[in-house]
Motif scaffolding. Structure first.
Motif, PDB file in Angstrom:
ATOM      1  N   LEU A   5       0.823  -1.212   0.000  1.00  0.00           N
ATOM      2  CA  LEU A   5       0.000   0.000   0.000  1.00  0.00           C
ATOM      3  C   LEU A   5       0.852   1.254   0.000  1.00  0.00           C
ATOM      4  N   ARG A  31      -4.830   5.065   1.078  1.00  0.00           N
ATOM      5  CA  ARG A  31      -4.671   4.719  -0.344  1.00  0.00           C
ATOM      6  C   ARG A  31      -5.990   4.899  -1.096  1.00  0.00           C
ATOM      7  N   SER A  38       0.735   8.496  -3.975  1.00  0.00           N
ATOM      8  CA  SER A  38      -0.176   7.605  -3.243  1.00  0.00           C
ATOM      9  C   SER A  38       0.445   7.098  -1.944  1.00  0.00           C
ATOM     10  N   ALA A  79      -1.139   7.055   1.843  1.00  0.00           N
ATOM     11  CA  ALA A  79      -1.262   5.804   2.597  1.00  0.00           C
ATOM     12  C   ALA A  79      -0.607   5.932   3.971  1.00  0.00           C
TER      13      ALA A  79
END
Length: 870
Positions: A454, A502, A519, A523
């Motif tokens: 992630l 995420r 991203s 996360a």
């Protein structure tokens, strides 16, 4: 102890009349049997003991001080540094052991299941693969539950218990060797068993046990191992080492030695100084580099390279060189981070509320039943978790095309894992060729690998998959925390929050068109927001996450997110660890009291009904007091009488007590006489003349001093009470609360030690004939002193007298009855006290304050009474 007879399940009965709530106090409520109706809150229990952080400056201790010099002091300090280093190394080795076998069992399980799923996807025998997975998980969880049956304190993360210990509360069994073994093996099996738990929280508990036990060089579980190690035989030293062990556990878990030091400071240690800070940091560094050295050598074969600093490694956050528009974060992103902090706080408050209700349900319906029920509950949770994971991966997962970026990841991720590891972490379960299952990639990997996916994989997960994964993981992790297995909460919270972050990044990228977003940053912020909303830690958690990411630029967004998440969550409830501390009824003291509590004074919250002993007391009286009370300290007092001379003629015991009182009372005139005698040695003729004039004008020696005359004028004689008589219910109020001159405090453990070793004298002898014990003999049975109920009374002559004055603490901290509660609270918590006598202006003890008199619930009840009397 008396308070232990009721079970915790009794703590949740509802009171019948809401109208009586405002007038009830903690004394009127049975501590182990009733709760406050409004929120069904469990009151602090009175059977928890406090630690003796304050030194007892008695005669045996003074004898030790007389033999001390600078050389011995430096030797003592050197030994302490060596012990702190050993604690760090041992904690690192514990982490290495857990990590090695968790990795071994997890690879074995996933290897067998993955092969079975790939074969059965074509043959149509997926039910067999599910049974294989169930067989592994149920076996591991069953073993973890059995270990908790052996030592129930090993359940959970252990952080609430360690927090209580650092706060000054002695929770039975939390620092025993058996607890450590059950904790280590139990968390190994529970993590390998597929439960949504982590091994980082139990590492903190394990480090604390190492810190408590290693300096003692003995264990109650291994009674035959008795090494003559004379150092660190006090709660004061032990709690310092527990602080170091807890910090070493955090450092080993996250590779964050500074974060571990701050965790130990933030989460409970009430007494702190610069020397302790250095030792704790050194211990944390020792644990981090020990674990790093061995893990790097075992996994990569490069001994001495120090590539893996902790059990949980977040990898390096870095944009790809080919993407020029990519930034880890921008100023505009801070607004999104604040919103994520608010949502994380709300989600954390929801998680804590649900978990609290589940914990209360277990206290009422699971814990009172046979222990096998707890094992069955753990197996049920494992069964449901395994089925949900398998079915969700098969039905809810989305088959996505394998791209080169998803296979290899960004450049930074290659620094932490090889491409072979990356390929093995992408699962193709139930999907055709050249595609992978994004849900299975999260569920069928170790939690640490899923967090790395992630954080660092780009374009791997669909928003629907992330949303479903978050909901399922949230509910199952909430159900799991609290069952009878060793379980941590850090990694499940990080994984759940990382999925949330995420998801936010995917929505902002796909539906709002913010292409500059990285991203991995979202996360990470999502993980921080959710974890902060659950545990409500700020300073230490910020530094832990910073050290884990090795990216200082994340300092501001992580700090802002954690602050917002904490403030939002605190609006609804407490952190998860504080909730579980409250459910146990532990009298935990916060950092400070509320402002309105200063309307109360020490006299409003003290306990005036005292159980006391005299300087010279008969054995039968001591045994009676010790057997009929559960107090852990007793004031040493003498009575104030107007006709003391006549009492002295009638009884040798009373005569000894009165003589001790007269010799211990310090007056201005007596002090001036001492100083005048000492000034005779000065060469100055003026000083000699001053002394001669003062001595010539002295009053006769036999005349009583002014303080004694004042006491005689103030108090009328009271009925005769011999010091060998025990308190009676037939006493009048005047007899029960007679004026008592305070001389010191003596602990229950000290009295029992004196009785066990036969320290006494007969009435026909002088008190000087009483045997003397050294400091080593007094501390020989530490930390588990004999119980008075196990004492063989046939060996004792009940008419013998015990002189307790050499062993009492003659100079404990005391306060005036008019002291405000905030001052009382700060003195008690900062100095790590166990008992605080309340002494009036003429040296009489009028009450005593313990930890239970300073709990939030007790102070609230006293404040309500204060308002009613206005």
């Amino acid at each position: 102890m008396a308070g232990c007879r009721g079970s915790l399940c009794c703590c949740c009965r509802w009171c019948c009349c809401c109208g009586e709530r405002e007038t009830r106090t903690p004394e009127e409520l049975t501590i182990l049997g009733e709760t406050q109706e409004e929120e069904d809150e469990i009151l602090p229990r009175k059977d928890y003991e406090s630690l003796d952080y304050d030194r007892c400056i008695n005669d045996p201790y003074l004898e030790v001080l007389e033999t001390m010099d600078n050389k011995k002091g430096r030797r003592y300090e050197a030994v302490k540094w060596m012990v702190v280093f050993a604690i760090g190394v041992c904690t690192g080795l514990v982490g290495l052991f857990v990590d090695f076998f968790v990795r071994l069992f997890t690879q074995l399980k996933f290897g067998v299941v993955q092969t079975s799923v790939e074969e059965c996807s074509q043959k149509g025998c997926l039910a067999l693969s599910l049974l294989e997975l169930l067989g592994f998980n149920l076996t591991f969880v069953f073993l973890a539950s059995l270990l908790v049956l052996i030592e129930p304190v090993a359940a959970g993360s252990g952080i609430p218990e360690v927090k209580c210990y650092l706060n000054g509360v002695k929770v039975p069994g939390i620092v025993r060797l058996r607890t450590l073994l059950c904790k280590i093996l139990g968390v190994l099996f529970s993590v390998a068993g597929g439960l949504f738990v982590g091994k980082e929280g139990p590492m903190i508990h394990s480090g604390s046990v190492v810190g408590a036990g290693l300096p003692q060089f003995q264990s109650i579980s291994l009674r035959k191992i008795q090494l003559n190690f004379p150092y660190f035989r006090s709660d004061r030293d032990k709690r310092d080492f527990v602080s170091a062990g807890a910090a070493a556990g955090v450092a080993a878990a996250f590779g964050a030695p500074i974060g571990g030091t701050l965790f130990s400071l933030e989460e409970g240690s009430s007494f702190w100084n610069q020397g302790l800070t250095w030792k704790v940091l050194f211990c944390s560094m020792s644990a981090t580099f020990t674990l790093n050295f061995f893990r790097s050598g075992i996994q990569f074969g490069s001994w001495g390279s120090f590539q893996l600093p902790g059990l949980l490694n977040f990898g390096e956050f870095k944009c790809s060189d080919s993407d020029k528009k990519c930034h880890l974060w921008t100023a505009m992103d801070l607004g999104f981070f604040v919103v994520m902090g608010v949502i994380g706080g709300l989600l954390g408050a929801t998680f804590n509320c649900l978990n609290k209700r589940l914990a209360k349900y277990r206290m009422r319906n699971v814990h009172p039943k046979p222990k096998l029920v707890r094992v069955l509950e753990s197996l049920l949770v494992s069964l449901v978790t395994t089925v949900v994971v398998f079915v969700a991966s098969m039905v809810l997962g989305e088959c996505r095309q394998i791209s080169s970026s998803s296979q290899i990841g960004n450049d930074s991720f290659q620094l932490q894992v090889t491409s072979e590891d990356m390929n093995s972490s992408i699962k193709t379960f139930f999907c055709p060729n050249d595609t992978y299952n994004d849900m299975a990639t999260l569920f069928f990997n170790p939690q640490e690998s899923a967090i790395l996916q992630l954080f660092h994989q780009d374009g791997t997960f669909s928003p629907i998959t992330l949303a479903l994964f978050f909901v399922l993981y949230f509910l199952l992790a909430c159900w799991t925390y609290g069952i009878s297995v060793p379980s941590g909460l850090f990694v499940p919270s990080l994984l759940c929050g990382a999925a949330f972050g995420r998801l936010v990044a995917n929505v902002l990228k796909s539906y709002i068109g913010l292409g500059h977003i990285y991203s991995g940053t979202f996360a990470l912020i999502g993980a921080a927001a959710f974890l902060g909303g659950v545990v409500r830690m700020t300073i230490s958690l910020t530094v832990i996450l910073l050290e884990s990411t090795n990216e200082i630029t994340y300092g501001l967004p992580i700090m802002v997110t954690l602050m917002v998440a904490k403030w939002t969550g605190d609006f609804f409830n407490k952190g998860i660890y504080d909730i579980h501390v409250g459910l146990r009824g532990v009298p935990l003291l916060e950092w400070e009291t509320e402002v309105e509590m200063d309307k109360l004074r020490a006299s409003d919250i003290m306990e005036p009904n005292l159980t006391y002993v005299y300087p010279h007391t008969r054995i039968q009286s001591l045994v009676s007091i010790l057997r009929t009370t559960v107090h852990h300290a007793f004031p040493v007092v003498t009575e104030n009488r107007g006709n003391e001379k006549e009492f002295m003629k009638g009884n040798q015991l009373i005569s000894n007590n009165i003589k001790f009182k007269k010799s211990s009372i310090l007056t201005r005139a007596g002090e001036q006489r001492k100083r005048s005698q000492s000034m005779k040695s000065y060469p100055s003729s003026e000083l000699r003349n001053m002394c001669d004039e003062h001595i010539a004008s002295e009053e006769p020696a036999e005349k009583e001093d002014l303080l004694q005359q004042m006491l005689e004028r103030r108090y009328t004689p009271y009925p005769n009470l011999y010091p060998d008589q025990s308190p009676s219910e037939d006493w009048t109020m005047e007899e029960r609360f007679r004026p008592l001159t305070f001389h010191g405090l003596i602990l229950r453990s000290q009295l029992v030690t004196l009785l066990v070793r036969g320290v006494c004298y007969s009435e026909s002898q002088s008190s000087a004939s009483q045997p003397r014990l050294s400091y080593a003999e007094m501390a020989e049975d530490y930390p588990r002193y004999p119980d008075i109920h196990d004492l063989d009374l046939t060996l004792l002559n009940p008419r013998m007298i015990v002189d307790v004055t050499p062993y009492m603490n003659p100079s404990p901290f005391t306060i005036s009855p008019n002291t405000h509660v905030s001052q009382v609270f700060n003195l008690f918590r900062t100095m790590g006290l166990r008992h605080l006598p309340v002494v009036n202006a003429v040296g009489e003890i009028v009450g005593i304050i313990t930890r239970h008199n300073l709990t939030y619930e007790f102070l609230q009840a006293r404040l309500r009474q204060h308002y009613q009397t206005i």
